[in-house]
Scaffold this motif. Structure first.
Motif, PDB file in Angstrom:
ATOM      1  N   ILE A   1       0.835  -1.205   0.000  1.00  0.00           N
ATOM      2  CA  ILE A   1       0.000   0.000   0.000  1.00  0.00           C
ATOM      3  C   ILE A   1       0.868   1.253   0.000  1.00  0.00           C
ATOM      4  N   ALA A   2       1.932   1.244   0.777  1.00  0.00           N
ATOM      5  CA  ALA A   2       2.834   2.404   0.832  1.00  0.00           C
ATOM      6  C   ALA A   2       3.440   2.702  -0.540  1.00  0.00           C
ATOM      7  N   GLN A   3       3.611   1.658  -1.347  1.00  0.00           N
ATOM      8  CA  GLN A   3       4.164   1.835  -2.705  1.00  0.00           C
ATOM      9  C   GLN A   3       3.301   2.768  -3.558  1.00  0.00           C
ATOM     10  N   ALA A   4       2.012   2.788  -3.285  1.00  0.00           N
ATOM     11  CA  ALA A   4       1.096   3.629  -4.063  1.00  0.00           C
ATOM     12  C   ALA A   4       1.427   5.112  -3.914  1.00  0.00           C
TER      13      ALA A   4
ATOM     14  N   PHE B   1      -3.722   9.031  -6.588  1.00  0.00           N
ATOM     15  CA  PHE B   1      -5.156   9.166  -6.831  1.00  0.00           C
ATOM     16  C   PHE B   1      -5.799   7.809  -6.586  1.00  0.00           C
ATOM     17  N   ILE B   2      -6.817   7.806  -5.713  1.00  0.00           N
ATOM     18  CA  ILE B   2      -7.427   6.554  -5.256  1.00  0.00           C
ATOM     19  C   ILE B   2      -8.927   6.562  -5.571  1.00  0.00           C
TER      20      ILE B   2
ATOM     21  N   GLY C   1      -4.383   5.553 -14.613  1.00  0.00           N
ATOM     22  CA  GLY C   1      -3.432   6.155 -13.680  1.00  0.00           C
ATOM     23  C   GLY C   1      -3.749   6.026 -12.206  1.00  0.00           C
ATOM     24  N   ALA C   2      -4.799   5.265 -11.850  1.00  0.00           N
ATOM     25  CA  ALA C   2      -5.104   5.059 -10.430  1.00  0.00           C
ATOM     26  C   ALA C   2      -3.901   4.422  -9.737  1.00  0.00           C
ATOM     27  N   ASP C   3      -3.602   4.879  -8.531  1.00  0.00           N
ATOM     28  CA  ASP C   3      -2.436   4.361  -7.801  1.00  0.00           C
ATOM     29  C   ASP C   3      -2.807   3.263  -6.815  1.00  0.00           C
ATOM     30  N   LEU C   4      -4.071   3.263  -6.398  1.00  0.00           N
ATOM     31  CA  LEU C   4      -4.595   2.263  -5.475  1.00  0.00           C
ATOM     32  C   LEU C   4      -6.091   2.268  -5.738  1.00  0.00           C
ATOM     33  N   ILE C   5      -6.723   1.117  -5.702  1.00  0.00           N
ATOM     34  CA  ILE C   5      -8.160   1.058  -6.019  1.00  0.00           C
ATOM     35  C   ILE C   5      -8.928   0.474  -4.840  1.00  0.00           C
ATOM     36  N   GLU C   6      -9.995   1.181  -4.464  1.00  0.00           N
ATOM     37  CA  GLU C   6     -10.886   0.699  -3.409  1.00  0.00           C
ATOM     38  C   GLU C   6     -12.082   0.015  -4.054  1.00  0.00           C
ATOM     39  N   ILE C   7     -12.345  -1.213  -3.644  1.00  0.00           N
ATOM     40  CA  ILE C   7     -13.504  -1.947  -4.150  1.00  0.00           C
ATOM     41  C   ILE C   7     -14.504  -2.084  -3.008  1.00  0.00           C
ATOM     42  N   GLY C   8     -15.682  -1.512  -3.203  1.00  0.00           N
ATOM     43  CA  GLY C   8     -16.709  -1.580  -2.161  1.00  0.00           C
ATOM     44  C   GLY C   8     -17.475  -2.886  -2.232  1.00  0.00           C
ATOM     45  N   ILE C   9     -17.591  -3.558  -1.096  1.00  0.00           N
ATOM     46  CA  ILE C   9     -18.422  -4.764  -1.018  1.00  0.00           C
ATOM     47  C   ILE C   9     -19.809  -4.299  -0.579  1.00  0.00           C
ATOM     48  N   PRO C  10     -20.830  -4.465  -1.424  1.00  0.00           N
ATOM     49  CA  PRO C  10     -22.133  -3.890  -1.092  1.00  0.00           C
ATOM     50  C   PRO C  10     -22.736  -4.470   0.175  1.00  0.00           C
ATOM     51  N   PHE C  11     -23.445  -3.612   0.891  1.00  0.00           N
ATOM     52  CA  PHE C  11     -24.067  -3.972   2.165  1.00  0.00           C
ATOM     53  C   PHE C  11     -25.400  -3.240   2.239  1.00  0.00           C
ATOM     54  N   SER C  12     -26.391  -3.881   2.835  1.00  0.00           N
ATOM     55  CA  SER C  12     -27.740  -3.317   2.853  1.00  0.00           C
ATOM     56  C   SER C  12     -27.897  -2.111   3.785  1.00  0.00           C
ATOM     57  N   ASP C  13     -26.942  -1.911   4.698  1.00  0.00           N
ATOM     58  CA  ASP C  13     -27.068  -0.786   5.631  1.00  0.00           C
ATOM     59  C   ASP C  13     -25.733  -0.053   5.779  1.00  0.00           C
TER      60      ASP C  13
ATOM     61  N   GLN D   1      -3.411  -9.353 -13.728  1.00  0.00           N
ATOM     62  CA  GLN D   1      -3.338  -8.105 -14.499  1.00  0.00           C
ATOM     63  C   GLN D   1      -3.192  -6.866 -13.617  1.00  0.00           C
ATOM     64  N   LEU D   2      -3.417  -7.044 -12.322  1.00  0.00           N
ATOM     65  CA  LEU D   2      -3.377  -5.879 -11.429  1.00  0.00           C
ATOM     66  C   LEU D   2      -1.942  -5.530 -11.052  1.00  0.00           C
ATOM     67  N   THR D   3      -1.572  -4.306 -11.321  1.00  0.00           N
ATOM     68  CA  THR D   3      -0.227  -3.845 -10.977  1.00  0.00           C
ATOM     69  C   THR D   3      -0.260  -2.841  -9.839  1.00  0.00           C
ATOM     70  N   VAL D   4      -1.469  -2.400  -9.458  1.00  0.00           N
ATOM     71  CA  VAL D   4      -1.596  -1.460  -8.329  1.00  0.00           C
ATOM     72  C   VAL D   4      -2.295  -2.168  -7.176  1.00  0.00           C
ATOM     73  N   PRO D   5      -2.051  -1.732  -5.932  1.00  0.00           N
ATOM     74  CA  PRO D   5      -2.722  -2.393  -4.813  1.00  0.00           C
ATOM     75  C   PRO D   5      -4.234  -2.163  -4.828  1.00  0.00           C
TER      76      PRO D   5
END
Length: 258
Positions: free
Chosen positions: A4-7, A14-15, A39-51, A86-90
Motif C-alpha cells: 500500500i505504501a508503494q502507491a 489518486f485513489i 493512472g489510479a495508484d490504489l483502487i478501493e472496491i466496495g463490497i455492497p451492504f444493505s445498511d 493483471q493488477l499492478t496497483v494495490p
C-alpha cells in the motif's frame, strides 16, 4: 516496502472507489482495469451492504443495485481473482463489519489475501475495537486502514500511532457524497497525524472535481474519490467504462500537477 505504501512512493496518489457488482460484476472488472490504465495508484472496491451507515444516497443506491443483481462476497472474490495477474496497483476492500462477521472474519481475510487484496477499510469499526480484526488480517499479510475524522487531537494522535499503510482522512463530518466545497481545516488534521507518525495521508469524502483533487493533494499525499465515480456508473451502467476511464485520467492529471 508495504504494498500500500508503494502507491504513494515519490508521488501524489489518486485513489478511486467503485461499488462491486453495480451494475454487474463484469462491468466492475472492466472498470477496475480501466481505472488502473488511467493512472489510479490504489483502487478501493466496495463490497455492497444493505445498511452502509457511512455512505450518502449515491453509494447506498449502488449497494442496493449490486445486491439486487445478485452480487455476493464470494462472487466479488472470484471477480478480483480473475484479474489478479493483471493488477499492478494495490487493491483494498471497503466494507462494513457485518459482511465480514457474517462471512467469518478468518475466512474473509484468507480469501481476500488469496485474491491479492492488500488491505481493508471498515468504517464502522471504532479504533477501540480494531485490534480484534487487525490481528486476523495481519496474519494473512493484509493491512487494516485507519480512518481519521476531524475530531479531538488526542484521538487523532492515538489513531495515527497505530495506523498502517496509509491514513484515510475524512474531509468532513457526515456521510460520503459529492460536495461543492470542503470547509474542514483538513491541513491541520494532517499535520497532527504527521506529528505522530511518518505515514501517507489521503483525503476522501466529498471530492469530485479535478480542482478539489488538486487542492486536497496539495495538503496531503493523495485524493480519494468514490461518489463521483459511482454517479458516472449509475448514469451509464454497463457502458460506463470509457467515462470512468476519462474521469480517472483527468483526476490523476490534476493530482500530478501538485
Amino acid at each position: 516496502m508495504n504494498k500500500i505504501a508503494q502507491a504513494f512512493e515519490n508521488k501524489k496518489a489518486f485513489i478511486p472507489f467503485i461499488t462491486a457488482g453495480d451494475p454487474t460484476l463484469d462491468t466492475t472488472r472492466e472498470i477496475i482495469l480501466a481505472m488502473q490504465e488511467a493512472g489510479a495508484d490504489l483502487i478501493e472496491i466496495g463490497i455492497p451492504f444493505s445498511d452502509p451507515v457511512a455512505e450518502g444516497p449515491v453509494i447506498q443506491e449502488a449497494d442496493l443495485r449490486a445486491l439486487e443483481a445478485g452480487t455476493t462476497t464470494d462472487k466479488i472474490f472470484d471477480m478480483v481473482k480473475s484479474i489478479q495477474a493483471q493488477l499492478t496497483v494495490p487493491v483494498v476492500f471497503m466494507t462494513y463489519i457485518n459482511p465480514i462477521y457474517v462471512y467469518g472474519t478468518e475466512k474473509f481475510a484468507q480469501k481476500a489475501s488469496e485474491c491479492g487484496v492488500a488491505g481493508v477499510i471498515v468504517p464502522d469499526v471504532p479504533f477501540e475495537e480494531k485490534e480484534e480484526i487487525q490481528t486476523i488480517f495481519a496474519h494473512y499479510g493484509m493491512t487494516v486502514i485507519s480512518m481519521i475524522a476531524p475530531t479531538s487531537s488526542e484521538r487523532v494522535k492515538m489513531i495515527a500511532e497505530e495506523a498502517e499503510g496509509f491514513v484515510y482522512c475524512v474531509s468532513s463530518l457526515g456521510v460520503t457524497g459529492v460536495r461543492s466545497e470542503i470547509s474542514t481545516n483538513i491541513a491541520s488534521l494532517i499535520q497532527e497525524v504527521r506529528s505522530v507518525k511518518n505515514i501517507p495521508c489521503a483525503i476522501g469524502f466529498g471530492i469530485s472535481t479535478p480542482e478539489q483533487a488538486k487542492e486536497m493533494a496539495s495538503v496531503s499525499d493523495g485524493a480519494i474519490v468514490g461518489s463521483a465515480i459511482v454517479k458516472i456508473v449509475a448514469e451509464h451502467g454497463e457502458n460506463s467504462v470509457p467515462y470512468v476511464r476519462d474521469y480517472v485520467k483527468a483526476m490523476k492529471d490534476a493530482v500530478m500537477q501538485v
